[in-house]
Design a protein around this motif. Sequence first.
Motif, short mmCIF file in Angstrom:
data_model
loop_
_atom_site.label_atom_id
_atom_site.label_comp_id
_atom_site.label_asym_id
_atom_site.label_seq_id
_atom_site.Cartn_x
_atom_site.Cartn_y
_atom_site.Cartn_z
N LYS A 1 0.84 -7.76 4.71
CA LYS A 1 1.58 -7.14 3.53
C LYS A 1 3.11 -7.94 3.44
CE LYS A 1 -1.10 -3.73 2.33
NZ LYS A 1 -1.91 -4.21 1.27
N TYR A 2 3.37 -8.31 2.10
CA TYR A 2 4.37 -9.09 2.17
C TYR A 2 5.45 -7.91 1.33
CZ TYR A 2 2.10 -13.50 3.22
OH TYR A 2 1.32 -14.19 3.66
N TYR B 1 6.58 -8.02 -1.45
CA TYR B 1 5.79 -8.13 -2.84
C TYR B 1 4.68 -6.95 -2.90
CZ TYR B 1 3.19 -10.10 -6.46
OH TYR B 1 2.22 -10.21 -7.68
N ASP B 2 4.08 -6.67 -1.99
CA ASP B 2 2.78 -6.00 -1.59
C ASP B 2 3.04 -4.78 -1.20
OD1 ASP B 2 1.23 -8.28 -2.15
OD2 ASP B 2 1.16 -8.74 0.05
N GLU C 1 10.59 -4.38 -18.41
CA GLU C 1 10.72 -5.45 -19.23
C GLU C 1 11.03 -5.12 -20.67
OE1 GLU C 1 7.38 -8.06 -18.97
OE2 GLU C 1 8.15 -8.86 -16.96
N LYS D 1 11.10 -1.31 -6.54
CA LYS D 1 10.75 -2.64 -6.02
C LYS D 1 11.39 -3.31 -7.06
CE LYS D 1 6.41 -4.19 -4.65
NZ LYS D 1 5.10 -4.55 -4.97
N ASP E 1 6.37 -3.54 -17.16
CA ASP E 1 6.04 -3.65 -18.67
C ASP E 1 7.00 -2.98 -19.12
OD1 ASP E 1 4.07 -5.54 -18.48
OD2 ASP E 1 2.39 -4.13 -18.71
N ILE E 2 7.38 -1.57 -18.77
CA ILE E 2 8.40 -0.97 -19.27
C ILE E 2 9.78 -1.29 -19.07
CG2 ILE E 2 9.43 1.53 -19.37
CD1 ILE E 2 6.44 2.59 -19.06
N GLU F 1 6.56 -16.54 -2.75
CA GLU F 1 6.95 -14.99 -2.83
C GLU F 1 8.43 -15.35 -3.33
OE1 GLU F 1 7.91 -12.66 0.50
OE2 GLU F 1 6.95 -10.95 -0.60
N ARG G 1 3.69 -0.67 -1.60
CA ARG G 1 3.52 0.23 -2.30
C ARG G 1 4.00 1.52 -1.74
NH1 ARG G 1 0.30 -0.60 -6.82
NH2 ARG G 1 -0.65 1.78 -6.39
#
Lengths: 703, 204
Positions: free
Chosen positions: A31-32, A34-35, A101, A251, A98-99, A175, A37
């Motif tokens: 788990k980086y 970036y991973d 952005e 994040k 997406d939101i 990363e 959750r």
Amino acid sequence: MSSWPSAQEAKVLGKRVTRLSGVDKVTGRAKYTYDIRLPGLLYGKILRCPYASAKILSVDTSKAEALPGVRAVVVVDENKTCRFVGDEVAAVAATSTDIAEDAIRLIEVEYDIGNYVVDEQTSMKPGAPKVHEDRENVRPGGVNEQGSIDDAFAEAAVTLEATYSTQVQTHMCLETHGHVVEWDGESMTVWASTQAVFGVRGSLADHFELPADQVRVITEHMGGGFGSKFGPGVEGVLAARLAKEAEAPVKLMLDRKEEFLAVGNRPSAIAEIRAAASKDGRLLAMDMKTYGTGGASGGAGFPLPYVYTVNNRRRQHSDVFINAGNARAMRAPGHPQASFIMESMMDELAYELGMDPLEFRRRNDPNEVRQGQYTVGAREIGWHRRNRNPREMKGTLRRGIGMGCGLWGGGGGKGTQARCTIHSDGTVEVVTGTQDLGTGIRTAIAIVAAEGLGLAPEQIHVRIGDSQPGLPSGGSGGSTTTASVTPVIKTAVDKARVQLLQWVAEEMEVEATALTVGDGKIFLADDLSRNLSWKEATSLLGTDMIVTEGEWDSNLRQSGVAGVQFAEVEVDLQTGQIQPIRIVAVQDCGLVVNRLTAESQVYSGVIQGLSWALLEDRIMDPSTGLMINPDMEYYKVTGSLDMPDIQVIMYDTHRKVTGLGEPPVIPTAGAIANAVFNATGLRFRSIPITPDKVLTAYKEANA
Amino acid sequence: MANQKEERHVISRRGFLKGMGTGAVATAILPELPSQSVEAEETTQEITEATITLHINGKDHKLTVEPRTTLLSALRDRLELTGTKQVCDRGTCGGCTVIVDGRTVYACMTLAIDMEGKNIRTIEGLAAGDELHPVQEAFIEKDALMCGFCTPGFVMSVAALLEGNPDPSLDEVKEGVSGNMCRCGTYPRVFEAALAAAQQMRGA
């Protein structure tokens, strides 16, 4: 004062040990940051200035705030002056990337757009747009002078006047920079892709005025740093601000373009040199005017002269500001630049003198380790096969051989604390606050502990990459991690062993000093048949456990690393392509803790050096101030098809830990450029040596 | 490149079809298009999400995605299969390599809605329980990983290569992983690992 076991005594130290993180990394379980959750996790996105120079007049975030899914919007500084394309303006946290952005496009910023300059030459001209209102674009350093330049030139057999230059290289960590931040009242937990767990903790605690122990930083695995990830950066602070405002975890990982624009690079280096050498091959003098750009920040210094003795020298260095992303430390800061410049110059002087370039180096190199490495490297590459008259080569495919050198400090220092715990069930825990960037320090720690306890490395539970245990360690930079951490681990483990042997001695009714460890057992040194298994021994602890802390022991480490590389290339004069055929890297790193990962580290340095020599370049457009290639398609780096045959020779000279991360990246570019000259008679004083440069030079040489 | 991404979000499918429908040239070439576009306009106005079933690592996963959701995003953000990495996000680096119907695919360049009915394999599905795939074993043994961020992609590319070519030459291995990029510089070790795994698999 303790010492490391000899090569004969060592069971695992210096052997080939596979990484403890191997299974996690090949199965995708690692788990980086970036991973990570978390329940209710929001996604952050930064709005960046699209202009190379602009004063922010106003920021209106109301439309972004009104977008469904947006939970927080923060502005970096309402009065900020942005000095490069990609400078941070504001940030948004939303329920999806997406939101987020979509939302940053709804932020309305009014800018007063200024004039800008994105290359060193233009920036140095009178009347160039100023990068900082209150400073000149050129920040000259003092003149350093030693010996007598004029006298030396008067007695010179050959002189050379040349300008060498190296380009801006970006770290391009796979990363990207980023954090996950979760607040709990007035304390926060931060997952950070960082080279400095405790550095990030300190910076964030300072920024939010929190007691240090109320910030916890975790870096279990991280996807490359190369010098660019020492602090939280603006992006880390923004992630924390968003999380606080949204009252939810955030994040914020940069995207690829942001990674190219805003989080560091290796500065450029330009050196205008006059050099002189004597007939008997002594480098007499160097007169140097050097400069470079670290973007809108300074930091473009590099050592020169490099490696070789020059008694008569004069140098003035200037940092030049431009409207581009700021420099950060990058793998052996300053040294690859210095090596390319110095090694190219040495090569030119040797050819001018009509002397074997290797012999010329030997006569000017005061370092005994490199003197030995020259012999080994020359033999392995087949130095005798080099072209004696590079300018008289024929044919369109031409091969040649060149070389380059490097030096580095390493050596480590105080600042690491570590704990070793032996539990009664046999579990061994070793804890410290360092972090594994991919260098393999986690496995190195396990090796050192295993060696001290007579166990196998996989039996050691290594806990690193977390500030919570409160056992600090420095940032992983300067190739100092192994030399800073392993001595402390060793002393902690040695103490733990001594304590365990006391328990066993009482049980076996012998003197503790008569006992020794090995192969997962504790036995009487004089009678191997009298032994206890590791588990039998530790079960004596009952409800107790052994807990020891390590100490710094400078007798276990040493500074100073030397390296030499030889390269063979093939140049296609019809396409301008340079294909590296073979590279021999002879590298000293002091005591080799793990031969397998040490060799990998040398491969790594050579490949990045090769990539910088032939491909990588941050290309800025002077008319728009944009970086033209902020993506992995047009920012070229070496791939599998570019790979030469690389031979790594670990040149073990002593048994004290020193350092290896950076040194192997240093000599490669010089060796490649000199090999290209040896193949073609074409001298490239500027890298990257791209096909267009080769074709142009060939055409000019034959005009 | 960023502009491309922005356009992807700014220009909706509906807007695009509308533009096509009103264009005289487009109408002349494709006379049936206007009526289609009207239909499309009406449907896309309603449908911003679709429920699909993805067959991943032998299991069916039902999920609701937007048309713009990539396979990579579906794997990582929806199904918690985070072994597949986003690195370049533009189909250059292979960090997101997965195997679809036996072929390697960049998950960042693949839309999730196009993946229905296909057999998708990710890094999480390569090992058989606790027993690692020979390629995974070889990567550990030969130290073909450093920071490890590119490693899942490389492992998938090598696994797919060896399924199609059990006895590759060094050059074929280089070609086989030429769609994957590593910044640490593990390439020589990856080549060694691929060749060792091939030998192991042929012998087994």
